[in-house]
Design a protein around this motif. Structure first.
Motif, mmCIF file in Angstrom:
data_model
loop_
_atom_site.group_PDB
_atom_site.id
_atom_site.type_symbol
_atom_site.label_atom_id
_atom_site.label_comp_id
_atom_site.label_asym_id
_atom_site.label_seq_id
_atom_site.Cartn_x
_atom_site.Cartn_y
_atom_site.Cartn_z
ATOM 1 N N PHE A 196 3.934 4.556 9.631
ATOM 2 C CA PHE A 196 3.882 3.237 9.001
ATOM 3 C C PHE A 196 3.600 3.333 7.506
ATOM 4 C CE2 PHE A 196 3.012 1.447 13.316
ATOM 5 C CZ PHE A 196 4.145 0.698 13.352
ATOM 6 N N GLY A 197 2.766 4.305 7.117
ATOM 7 C CA GLY A 197 2.492 4.467 5.696
ATOM 8 C C GLY A 197 3.744 4.793 4.913
ATOM 9 N N ASP A 221 11.880 -8.494 -4.833
ATOM 10 C CA ASP A 221 10.914 -9.148 -5.733
ATOM 11 C C ASP A 221 9.481 -9.000 -5.218
ATOM 12 O OD1 ASP A 221 10.900 -10.862 -3.633
ATOM 13 O OD2 ASP A 221 10.655 -12.641 -4.853
ATOM 14 N N ILE A 222 8.544 -9.612 -5.944
ATOM 15 C CA ILE A 222 7.114 -9.341 -5.689
ATOM 16 C C ILE A 222 6.681 -9.748 -4.287
ATOM 17 C CG2 ILE A 222 6.514 -11.479 -6.899
ATOM 18 C CD1 ILE A 222 3.877 -10.162 -7.631
ATOM 19 N N TYR A 223 7.171 -10.916 -3.788
ATOM 20 C CA TYR A 223 6.677 -11.391 -2.492
ATOM 21 C C TYR A 223 7.117 -10.455 -1.362
ATOM 22 C CZ TYR A 223 5.990 -15.650 -5.161
ATOM 23 O OH TYR A 223 5.606 -16.550 -6.095
ATOM 24 N N THR A 224 8.388 -10.067 -1.394
ATOM 25 C CA THR A 224 8.877 -9.213 -0.306
ATOM 26 C C THR A 224 8.230 -7.830 -0.370
ATOM 27 O OG1 THR A 224 10.751 -8.892 -1.744
ATOM 28 C CG2 THR A 224 11.059 -10.341 0.103
ATOM 29 N N ARG A 225 7.988 -7.334 -1.599
ATOM 30 C CA ARG A 225 7.309 -6.041 -1.729
ATOM 31 C C ARG A 225 5.893 -6.117 -1.194
ATOM 32 N NH1 ARG A 225 9.417 -3.923 -7.571
ATOM 33 N NH2 ARG A 225 11.434 -3.237 -6.789
ATOM 34 N N LEU A 226 5.240 -7.244 -1.493
ATOM 35 C CA LEU A 226 3.885 -7.473 -0.981
ATOM 36 C C LEU A 226 3.870 -7.447 0.536
ATOM 37 C CD1 LEU A 226 1.233 -8.082 -2.273
ATOM 38 C CD2 LEU A 226 1.726 -10.481 -2.063
ATOM 39 N N GLN A 227 4.894 -8.099 1.132
ATOM 40 C CA GLN A 227 5.000 -8.125 2.593
ATOM 41 C C GLN A 227 5.024 -6.720 3.150
ATOM 42 O OE1 GLN A 227 5.953 -10.694 4.864
ATOM 43 N NE2 GLN A 227 6.521 -12.402 3.583
ATOM 44 N N ALA A 228 5.957 -5.906 2.638
ATOM 45 C CA ALA A 228 6.132 -4.553 3.182
ATOM 46 C C ALA A 228 4.857 -3.752 3.025
ATOM 47 C CB ALA A 228 7.282 -3.854 2.472
ATOM 48 N N SER A 229 4.295 -3.747 1.817
ATOM 49 C CA SER A 229 3.149 -2.864 1.568
ATOM 50 C C SER A 229 1.928 -3.303 2.361
ATOM 51 C CB SER A 229 2.831 -2.845 0.087
ATOM 52 O OG SER A 229 2.359 -4.091 -0.319
ATOM 53 N N SER A 230 1.605 -4.630 2.341
ATOM 54 C CA SER A 230 0.359 -5.066 2.977
ATOM 55 C C SER A 230 0.416 -4.853 4.481
ATOM 56 C CB SER A 230 0.096 -6.528 2.660
ATOM 57 O OG SER A 230 0.964 -7.348 3.379
ATOM 58 N N LYS A 231 1.537 -5.241 5.104
ATOM 59 C CA LYS A 231 1.592 -5.165 6.562
ATOM 60 C C LYS A 231 1.541 -3.738 7.052
ATOM 61 C CE LYS A 231 2.763 -8.662 6.973
ATOM 62 N NZ LYS A 231 3.347 -9.940 6.740
ATOM 63 N N CYS A 232 2.377 -2.880 6.431
ATOM 64 C CA CYS A 232 2.441 -1.509 6.937
ATOM 65 C C CYS A 232 1.157 -0.750 6.617
ATOM 66 C CB CYS A 232 3.652 -0.806 6.369
ATOM 67 S SG CYS A 232 5.154 -1.420 7.114
ATOM 68 N N SER A 233 0.516 -1.051 5.485
ATOM 69 C CA SER A 233 -0.715 -0.332 5.170
ATOM 70 C C SER A 233 -1.820 -0.723 6.150
ATOM 71 C CB SER A 233 -1.155 -0.634 3.744
ATOM 72 O OG SER A 233 -1.688 -1.915 3.665
ATOM 73 N N THR A 234 -1.884 -2.025 6.498
ATOM 74 C CA THR A 234 -2.891 -2.453 7.484
ATOM 75 C C THR A 234 -2.699 -1.710 8.799
ATOM 76 O OG1 THR A 234 -2.784 -4.626 6.497
ATOM 77 C CG2 THR A 234 -3.922 -4.450 8.577
ATOM 78 N N THR A 235 -1.435 -1.673 9.265
ATOM 79 C CA THR A 235 -1.193 -1.037 10.555
ATOM 80 C C THR A 235 -1.495 0.448 10.520
ATOM 81 O OG1 THR A 235 0.612 -2.565 10.658
ATOM 82 C CG2 THR A 235 0.416 -1.022 12.437
ATOM 83 N N SER A 236 -1.129 1.109 9.410
ATOM 84 C CA SER A 236 -1.367 2.556 9.357
ATOM 85 C C SER A 236 -2.857 2.847 9.334
ATOM 86 C CB SER A 236 -0.673 3.165 8.149
ATOM 87 O OG SER A 236 -1.359 2.841 6.978
ATOM 88 N N LEU A 237 -3.620 2.043 8.570
ATOM 89 C CA LEU A 237 -5.073 2.259 8.543
ATOM 90 C C LEU A 237 -5.692 2.015 9.909
ATOM 91 C CD1 LEU A 237 -6.452 0.947 5.194
ATOM 92 C CD2 LEU A 237 -7.026 3.037 6.320
ATOM 93 N N PHE A 238 -5.190 0.979 10.613
ATOM 94 C CA PHE A 238 -5.736 0.702 11.935
ATOM 95 C C PHE A 238 -5.449 1.827 12.906
ATOM 96 C CE2 PHE A 238 -8.077 -2.777 13.370
ATOM 97 C CZ PHE A 238 -8.147 -3.601 12.282
#
Lengths: 101, 170
Positions: free
Chosen positions: A15-16, A28-45
């Motif tokens: 996921f990372g 753009d910024i919103y879609t990049r935010l989506q990808a980074s935040s969601k996948c980083s949360t899952t990988s950390l979990f």
């Protein structure tokens, strides 16, 4: 037991990597935010779950659980702050040109 | 005794209890000295922060003492949905076909804590991020928008979360 830990660690790495690829690929910024935040949360979990399984039933597990719960609160808040700031500044979201309705 | 003074004392005691539970989880020991130190410091912090932790006008019983067992179930449901959402996100990163839109809708939840948790849950699940939360009005960025109609969009995005949170906090 060991292979479950390895599976969750692998899931975290997977996921990372895909979160970072999404960060580079999206427009753009919103879609990049989506990808980074969601996948980083899952990988950390995934990594937290792997650590808890590796540690067993000790006080350290409680601490990891507490950190995971804390991250469950702070993770979305950081992405929300970035998104809100962009929205208040008036950044127009990217749209697909040809829309099939 | 004045009603406001009573309410203030109840707020201080509740805040220090919550902090105490956190302390016991974090230290993981039930030694007398550790408990004494934790109790003292949680009371001290509660004296400073009780008015931020529990607002004076938020006096509904369920907003202070939610159903704990339902919260545990809710966290597991949320974890499962996060994994599902991340797999969807990985697929949309691979394919690259996205259709982002902004949608606005309202929520029926009354308590502030419940609203914040709803916004956080929306931020964590399938391709949606909460951009703004103003009283009960949510602005959401949706990655794979199926509709722009506010009512259908809200039922697709909020879905089960609002039902669960209404059970927990009301």
């Amino acid at each position: 037991m060991m292979w479950i830990v390895q599976f969750f660690m692998g899931l975290g790495i997977f996921f990372g990597i895909f979160g970072n690829i999404g960060l580079l690929r999206f427009p753009d910024i919103y879609t990049r935010l989506q990808a980074s935040s969601k996948c980083s949360t899952t990988s950390l979990f995934s990594i937290f779950i792997a650590c808890m399984l590796l540690e067993g039933f000790t006080p350290m597990t409680g601490r990891i659980l507490l950190i995971a719960l804390f991250f469950l609160v702070t993770g979305p808040v950081t992405s929300h702050i970035i998104g809100r700031h962009a929205w208040e500044r008036g950044v127009i979201p990217w749209k697909r040109k040809k829309v099939k309705d | 005794m004045n009603v406001f003074l009573k309410w203030k004392i109840v707020r201080i005691i509740l805040t220090s209890l919550y902090l105490m539970v956190g302390w016991i989880l974090f230290t993981g020991s039930l030694a007398l000295f550790s408990l004494f130190l934790g109790g003292m410091f949680s009371f001290l912090v509660a004296l400073l922060t009780y008015s931020i932790f529990i607002e004076e006008k938020e006096a509904a019983r369920r907003s202070l003492l939610p159903h704990i067992y339902l919260i545990v179930i809710y966290i597991f449901v949320l974890l499962f949905k996060i994994y599902l959402a991340s797999f969807k996100m990985v697929f949309s990163v691979m394919k690259g076909n996205i259709n982002p839109r902004i949608v606005h809708f309202r929520t029926r939840l009354k308590s502030d804590v419940a609203r914040v948790i709803l916004a956080n849950s929306i931020s964590l699940t399938p391709g949606t991020i909460t951009l703004d939360l103003d009283e009960d009005h949510l602005i959401v960025h949706w990655l794979n928008a199926k509709t722009t109609h506010s009512h259908f969009a809200s039922s697709l995005i909020k879905g089960h979360f609002e039902m669960w949170l209404r059970k927990i906090w009301i």
